[in-house]
Motif scaffolding. Sequence first.
Motif, PDB file in Angstrom:
ATOM      1  N   MET A 225     -11.359  -1.894  -2.345  1.00 38.40           N
ATOM      2  CA  MET A 225     -10.306  -2.767  -2.318  1.00 38.40           C
ATOM      3  C   MET A 225     -10.150  -3.454  -4.181  1.00 38.40           C
ATOM      4  SD  MET A 225     -12.100  -5.976  -0.086  1.00 38.40           S
ATOM      5  CE  MET A 225     -10.660  -6.978  -0.761  1.00 38.40           C
ATOM      6  N   ASP A 226      -8.544  -3.424  -4.236  1.00 39.01           N
ATOM      7  CA  ASP A 226      -8.061  -4.569  -5.497  1.00 39.01           C
ATOM      8  C   ASP A 226      -7.360  -5.425  -5.794  1.00 39.01           C
ATOM      9  OD1 ASP A 226      -8.720  -3.551  -8.553  1.00 39.01           O
ATOM     10  OD2 ASP A 226      -6.315  -2.654  -8.307  1.00 39.01           O
ATOM     11  N   ARG A 227      -7.308  -5.977  -5.939  1.00 35.93           N
ATOM     12  CA  ARG A 227      -6.342  -7.671  -5.672  1.00 35.93           C
ATOM     13  C   ARG A 227      -6.185  -8.100  -4.705  1.00 35.93           C
ATOM     14  NH1 ARG A 227      -3.709  -7.822 -11.385  1.00 35.93           N
ATOM     15  NH2 ARG A 227      -1.519  -8.898 -10.006  1.00 35.93           N
ATOM     16  N   GLY A 228      -7.612  -7.949  -4.015  1.00 35.58           N
ATOM     17  CA  GLY A 228      -7.344  -9.426  -2.824  1.00 35.58           C
ATOM     18  C   GLY A 228      -6.502  -8.056  -1.762  1.00 35.58           C
ATOM     19  N   GLN A 229      -6.873  -7.069  -1.858  1.00 36.39           N
ATOM     20  CA  GLN A 229      -6.146  -5.938  -0.445  1.00 36.39           C
ATOM     21  C   GLN A 229      -6.800  -4.897  -0.721  1.00 36.39           C
ATOM     22  OE1 GLN A 229      -2.396  -5.203  -2.029  1.00 36.39           O
ATOM     23  NE2 GLN A 229      -1.686  -6.741  -0.134  1.00 36.39           N
ATOM     24  N   VAL A 230      -7.266  -3.864   0.985  1.00 38.48           N
ATOM     25  CA  VAL A 230      -7.633  -2.924   0.738  1.00 38.48           C
ATOM     26  C   VAL A 230      -6.730  -2.012   0.473  1.00 38.48           C
ATOM     27  CG1 VAL A 230      -8.864  -1.108   2.688  1.00 38.48           C
ATOM     28  CG2 VAL A 230      -9.401  -3.663   2.797  1.00 38.48           C
ATOM     29  N   VAL A 231      -7.466  -1.563  -0.461  1.00 36.82           N
ATOM     30  CA  VAL A 231      -5.398   0.045  -1.357  1.00 36.82           C
ATOM     31  C   VAL A 231      -6.128   1.390  -0.533  1.00 36.82           C
ATOM     32  CG1 VAL A 231      -5.589  -1.901  -2.654  1.00 36.82           C
ATOM     33  CG2 VAL A 231      -6.986   0.286  -2.930  1.00 36.82           C
ATOM     34  N   PHE A 320     -11.913   6.169  -7.746  1.00 37.40           N
ATOM     35  CA  PHE A 320     -11.818   4.448  -7.792  1.00 37.40           C
ATOM     36  C   PHE A 320     -10.957   4.251  -9.298  1.00 37.40           C
ATOM     37  CE2 PHE A 320     -13.618   0.810  -9.540  1.00 37.40           C
ATOM     38  CZ  PHE A 320     -13.988   0.196  -8.635  1.00 37.40           C
ATOM     39  N   LEU A 321     -11.373   4.667 -10.326  1.00 33.05           N
ATOM     40  CA  LEU A 321     -10.132   4.361 -11.015  1.00 33.05           C
ATOM     41  C   LEU A 321      -8.529   5.167 -11.163  1.00 33.05           C
ATOM     42  CD1 LEU A 321     -12.672   6.127 -14.352  1.00 33.05           C
ATOM     43  CD2 LEU A 321     -12.389   3.637 -13.128  1.00 33.05           C
ATOM     44  N   ALA A 322      -8.609   5.632 -10.331  1.00 32.62           N
ATOM     45  CA  ALA A 322      -6.738   5.930  -9.599  1.00 32.62           C
ATOM     46  C   ALA A 322      -6.287   5.041  -8.511  1.00 32.62           C
ATOM     47  CB  ALA A 322      -6.895   7.919  -8.604  1.00 32.62           C
ATOM     48  N   LEU A 323      -6.877   4.735  -8.181  1.00 29.21           N
ATOM     49  CA  LEU A 323      -6.457   4.079  -6.583  1.00 29.21           C
ATOM     50  C   LEU A 323      -6.625   2.114  -7.693  1.00 29.21           C
ATOM     51  CD1 LEU A 323      -9.032   4.871  -3.668  1.00 29.21           C
ATOM     52  CD2 LEU A 323      -6.329   4.979  -3.486  1.00 29.21           C
ATOM     53  N   THR A 324      -7.547   1.701  -8.375  1.00 30.99           N
ATOM     54  CA  THR A 324      -7.560   0.778  -8.715  1.00 30.99           C
ATOM     55  C   THR A 324      -6.321   0.251  -9.511  1.00 30.99           C
ATOM     56  OG1 THR A 324      -9.502   1.409 -10.265  1.00 30.99           O
ATOM     57  CG2 THR A 324     -10.144  -0.095  -8.085  1.00 30.99           C
ATOM     58  N   SER A 325      -6.713   1.012 -10.966  1.00 29.45           N
ATOM     59  CA  SER A 325      -4.788   1.729 -11.817  1.00 29.45           C
ATOM     60  C   SER A 325      -3.702   1.643 -10.654  1.00 29.45           C
ATOM     61  CB  SER A 325      -5.352   2.168 -12.937  1.00 29.45           C
ATOM     62  OG  SER A 325      -5.490   3.495 -12.329  1.00 29.45           O
TER      63      SER A 325
END
Length: 333
Positions: A225-231, A320-325
Motif C-alpha cells: 500500500m502507498d498513499r491510500g491505495q494497493v499498488v 518496496f522502494l520502487a513501488l512506493t517511490s
Amino acid sequence: MGDLDHGRAYNGSVHTPTESAVAVHGLHKKFKGRHALRGVDLRVHSGEVLGLLGPNGAGKTTLVRILTTLLKPDSGHAFVNGWNVTVAPEKVRATIGMAGQYSTVDDRLTGFENLYLIAKLRGAGRHSARHCADDLLSRFRLSEAAGRTAGTYSGGMRRRLDLAAALVGSPPLVVLDEPTTGLDPESRLDTWDAVGELVAGGTTILLTTQYLEEADRLADRIAVMDRGQVVAEGTSDELKAAAGNRLVVCVAQDDHLDAAARAAARATGAAPTVQRRARRVVAAATDGPTALGRALTALADEGVEVLEIGLSRSTLDDVFLALTSRAQQQAAR
C-alpha cells in the motif's frame, strides 16, 4: 455462491457467502479532507497469510481499523468472514482475533487469568474457559509461566500471550497489526515462531508490518500500500520477479565510482544508486544478461577498474522502494 465478484455491485447486505476471509471493494476514507484510503480493493483468501506492507501514512492502520469495526468507511464495502463490517459489526467482531503492536494483556493478572477472563467475556462457561486457557498456554509454551503475572514476562512471552489471547474462541481470522514493533531480535524471532504455529493450525492471518523480512518469511501473498491505495499484489517471488534483476558493480578506487555510475546508467537506462562506503554501484536491469554485456563495454569505455560485476535478484526491499517511490511520483504529477 462463490467469491464476491468485483464486476457485480455490492448491495450492502448483512452477509454474503464468500470464499475469502476478507473482501474489500472501493474503500474510501478521509480525515479532515485528507485521503487515508483511495478506493482500496483487497482480498484475503481463507487459510492464507496476507502481508500488508506500506510506509507510514500508507493507510494500513486505517484499513485495519475499518476491518475490525473501529472505523466506518466513507464509501465502498468490506466483508469479513462474509459479514458486512458496517451493517453487522457485532458479527464481524465475533469472528476475528486481534493482536496489535502494543500489548493488550493486563500486567496485574497472571497469564492464565488473562486468557480465562477473555474466554469468559466471550461467553464461555467456567469449565470451557479454564480448558481454553490451559490449551492456549500449552500451545504457546507458556504453561510454566501460567501462574506468574504478565508484568513479569519478557517481551517475547508477552507477545505470545497476546497472540494466545487473539485465538480465544478459535476465530477464523486473526489480524496482526505490526505485532513485532519495538521487540528485540530474539523476541521478534519468538513471535515469528508463534505466528508459524497459528498458520500450521489453519488460521487465516492479515499481517501488517514495516519489516520486509517479516513479510518475506511469513506471508503467502503480499499487498503493498502507498498513499491510500494497493499498488501491487502477489507472492514474494512474483513481486521480486516483476522488479527484475539488479546490476551490481564494485570498483577498486573511490574516484572511479562516478564513472561506474555513468556506465551503469548507459547499460541499464535506470538511475543507479552509488554506495560510496562499499565502492559499489547498483542499478535495476530489466533485461538481465544483455544489460551485463552492455555494462562491461561501458565500463571499459570509461576506464573503470572493476573488482566485481554481476547480476543479482531484486530483494523485497528493492520492490518496496520502487513501488512506493513510483506511487509518490505519479501522485505528484
